[in-house]
Design a protein around this motif. Structure first.
Motif, PDB file in Angstrom:
ATOM      1  N   VAL A 197      16.066 -56.076  18.201  1.00  0.00           N
ATOM      2  CA  VAL A 197      17.139 -57.127  18.787  1.00  0.00           C
ATOM      3  C   VAL A 197      15.931 -57.336  19.622  1.00  0.00           C
ATOM      4  CG1 VAL A 197      18.604 -57.206  20.718  1.00  0.00           C
ATOM      5  CG2 VAL A 197      18.811 -55.699  19.225  1.00  0.00           C
ATOM      6  N   VAL A 233      18.900 -61.083  16.774  1.00  0.00           N
ATOM      7  CA  VAL A 233      19.378 -59.345  15.538  1.00  0.00           C
ATOM      8  C   VAL A 233      19.233 -59.571  14.643  1.00  0.00           C
ATOM      9  CG1 VAL A 233      20.971 -57.758  15.816  1.00  0.00           C
ATOM     10  CG2 VAL A 233      21.498 -59.715  17.294  1.00  0.00           C
ATOM     11  N   PHE A 282      28.316 -48.630  19.472  1.00  0.00           N
ATOM     12  CA  PHE A 282      29.018 -48.287  18.661  1.00  0.00           C
ATOM     13  C   PHE A 282      28.927 -47.541  17.293  1.00  0.00           C
ATOM     14  CE2 PHE A 282      30.650 -52.161  15.146  1.00  0.00           C
ATOM     15  CZ  PHE A 282      31.212 -53.050  15.690  1.00  0.00           C
ATOM     16  N   ILE A 305      28.914 -58.751  21.460  1.00  0.00           N
ATOM     17  CA  ILE A 305      27.167 -59.048  22.294  1.00  0.00           C
ATOM     18  C   ILE A 305      28.083 -60.547  22.820  1.00  0.00           C
ATOM     19  CG2 ILE A 305      25.584 -60.398  21.027  1.00  0.00           C
ATOM     20  CD1 ILE A 305      24.620 -58.646  19.089  1.00  0.00           C
ATOM     21  N   PHE A 321      23.670 -48.663  13.796  1.00  0.00           N
ATOM     22  CA  PHE A 321      22.743 -50.444  13.762  1.00  0.00           C
ATOM     23  C   PHE A 321      20.936 -49.807  14.262  1.00  0.00           C
ATOM     24  CE2 PHE A 321      19.968 -53.350  16.488  1.00  0.00           C
ATOM     25  CZ  PHE A 321      20.308 -54.714  15.483  1.00  0.00           C
ATOM     26  N   LEU A 378      28.510 -56.695  14.443  1.00  0.00           N
ATOM     27  CA  LEU A 378      27.925 -56.861  16.293  1.00  0.00           C
ATOM     28  C   LEU A 378      28.511 -57.993  16.766  1.00  0.00           C
ATOM     29  CD1 LEU A 378      24.831 -55.135  16.278  1.00  0.00           C
ATOM     30  CD2 LEU A 378      26.693 -53.861  16.539  1.00  0.00           C
ATOM     31  N   ILE A 409      25.546 -51.423  22.033  1.00  0.00           N
ATOM     32  CA  ILE A 409      25.528 -51.636  20.657  1.00  0.00           C
ATOM     33  C   ILE A 409      25.330 -49.784  20.503  1.00  0.00           C
ATOM     34  CG2 ILE A 409      23.264 -52.161  18.946  1.00  0.00           C
ATOM     35  CD1 ILE A 409      23.276 -54.616  21.086  1.00  0.00           C
TER      36      ILE A 409
END
Length: 457
Positions: free
Chosen positions: A111, A129, A78, A143, A107, A139, A75
């Motif tokens: 989470v 999330v 990303f 994920i 992001f 995501l 993440i």
């Protein structure tokens, strides 16, 4: 362990693989949904997505959460760099306005979820999330690909280590799966109780102890089996493990003890009737004075084969194909569903919280339960779990009195706030499995070992 091994420990290392962009490890439609949502304005609505499994694989009694540590790294990585944006532009996946938005993407939400190593059950809110629709929806594929794979491997590994009843299990499946899946599988297996892996990348990246023996090719490349054994012992010492089923097992065991002496570390059996052969080899080793020489067995083992060898004088198991393919359940069948969103006009994660509207699918056979969730496990006076309780809304003030809280905050405003080490995950798995009813580790087919109960639904 008597098998030649690498370094010990289980601290996860920062690696090039962890810092490379993960932004294109996604599906085309995630980006086209984003483009449309940017046009409608819905992209900026605060949203809550939830990962859960509607059911466990057929006949399984519990699942195991795995891959969270890898996922948190993914993440963080990303991001859409110049190369990713150029690809999307060149192939016309999205328009210019969407490309401009993606150029600044990271992001920035929250989470929460079950910790790695935790057991889970149908409908458990494994990961939540929360952020804008745009930042959270992107995501989904990443994920699910991480959690579905690693959790499937960990569940198989947990069943195998339970069947082994304290005898060490070695992960040896690298040649039976994709090269990156092999590394992730070794990590997940170690989380769920395996003692070591043959995969060096898993040792380098995650600190999983590495071990190795030798292949039949090593014996065959020498003029005689004796020469092969002499070379291996001279190179690796008497504590090494000699492969004894290339030709005649009884003769190989005799030569192995002659070459290494009674202090030979171990012999490995890789074919034939392992139950019968293990008894025969143990008797021969004892007669030759090698009473402390251990027996390692390999050859397409799964949890049922391991359980069948419980009465054999086997000291450890090497497991490959069945482990890295989930032993009949190659995915955990987790899904990622929108369960709540802000009312029209409310903004995203940078704005004060407003009213979240529960949303849910009502599709036949694929329903979901709307609303942000909390979860705890009811434990009786003997320390045994009796139910997985899932609630909707804010956790009650007395949650700690009701049971063991299962949900941890992992990221806030896109920043990591809690990340367990792999060793901590191993310990959590041990404790989590120990609190389940004893029937959880039975290999006979059955339903989830404890029920999932909703409150405030």
């Amino acid at each position: 362990m008597t098998i030649s091994g690498g370094r010990d420990g289980a601290e996860e290392n920062s690696t090039p693989a962890a810092t490379a962009s993960t932004a294109l490890l996604t599906d085309h439609y995630e980006l086209t949904m984003l483009q449309a949502a940017l046009r409608s304005g819905a992209a900026h609505r605060r949203s809550v997505f939830e990962v859960f499994a509607r059911r466990l694989p057929d006949g399984r009694r519990y699942g195991v959460v795995a891959g969270t540590g890898r996922l948190l790294d993914a993440i963080a990585a990303f991001r859409f760099g110049d190369e990713q944006l150029a690809f999307l532009d060149r192939t016309g996946v999205v328009d210019r306005a969407t490309l401009d938005w993606l150029a600044g993407y990271r992001f920035r939400g929250t989470v929460r979820g079950y910790a790695e190593g935790e057991s889970y059950f149908p409908q458990s809110p494994i990961l939540t999330v929360e952020g804008t629709f745009a930042e959270a929806v992107l995501l989904e594929t990443l994920i699910l690909s991480v959690l579905n794979h690693d959790s499937a491997i960990a569940a198989a590994a947990s069943r195998m280590t339970s069947a082994a009843a304290g005898r060490p299990c070695i992960e040896m499946g690298s040649r039976r799966t994709h090269e990156e899946a092999a590394v992730a599988s070794a990590r997940a297996a170690y989380l769920a109780g395996f003692a070591s892996t043959s995969n060096l990348a898993a040792g380098f990246r995650y600190g999983v102890p590495t071990v190795g023996t030798s292949a039949h090719a090593f014996t065959l490349v020498h003029d005689t089996e004796r020469e092969a054994f002499q070379t291996q012992v001279a190179t690796l010492g008497k504590g090494t493990t000699l492969l004894v089923d290339t030709f005649d097992v009884a003769e190989a065991v005799r030569v192995a003890v002659e070459v290494a002496g009674p202090d030979l570390g171990a012999v490995r059996l890789d074919s034939g009737d392992l139950l019968w052969m293990a008894h025969r080899v143990r008797k021969q080793l004892d007669e030759l004075g090698a009473r402390n020489t251990k027996i390692v067995v390999t050859s397409d083992l799964d949890e049922y084969a391991i359980a069948a060898l419980a009465v054999a004088p086997v000291d450890s198991y090497g497991v490959g194909t069945q482990l890295v393919t989930g032993s009949g359940a190659p995915t955990a069948s987790m899904v990622y569903k929108l369960v709540a969103r802000a009312e029209s006009g409310q903004s995203g994660s940078g704005q004060p919280d407003g009213v979240l509207v529960p949303v849910a699918k009502r599709s036949p056979d694929k329903p979901s339960q709307g609303g942000r969730k909390y979860a705890y496990r009811r434990i009786d006076g003997d320390g045994v779990a009796t139910a997985e309780v899932v609630g909707i809304g804010e956790p009650p003030a007395d949650l700690a009195d009701r049971g063991r809280n299962l949900v941890k905050t992992l990221m806030v405003d896109g920043e990591l706030v809690d990340r367990a080490t792999l060793e901590e995950g191993r310990e959590l798995h041990r404790r989590s499995l120990a609190e389940l009813p004893i029937s959880a580790t039975q290999l006979s087919r059955g339903d989830a070992v404890i029920p999932t109960v909703y409150e405030n639904a």
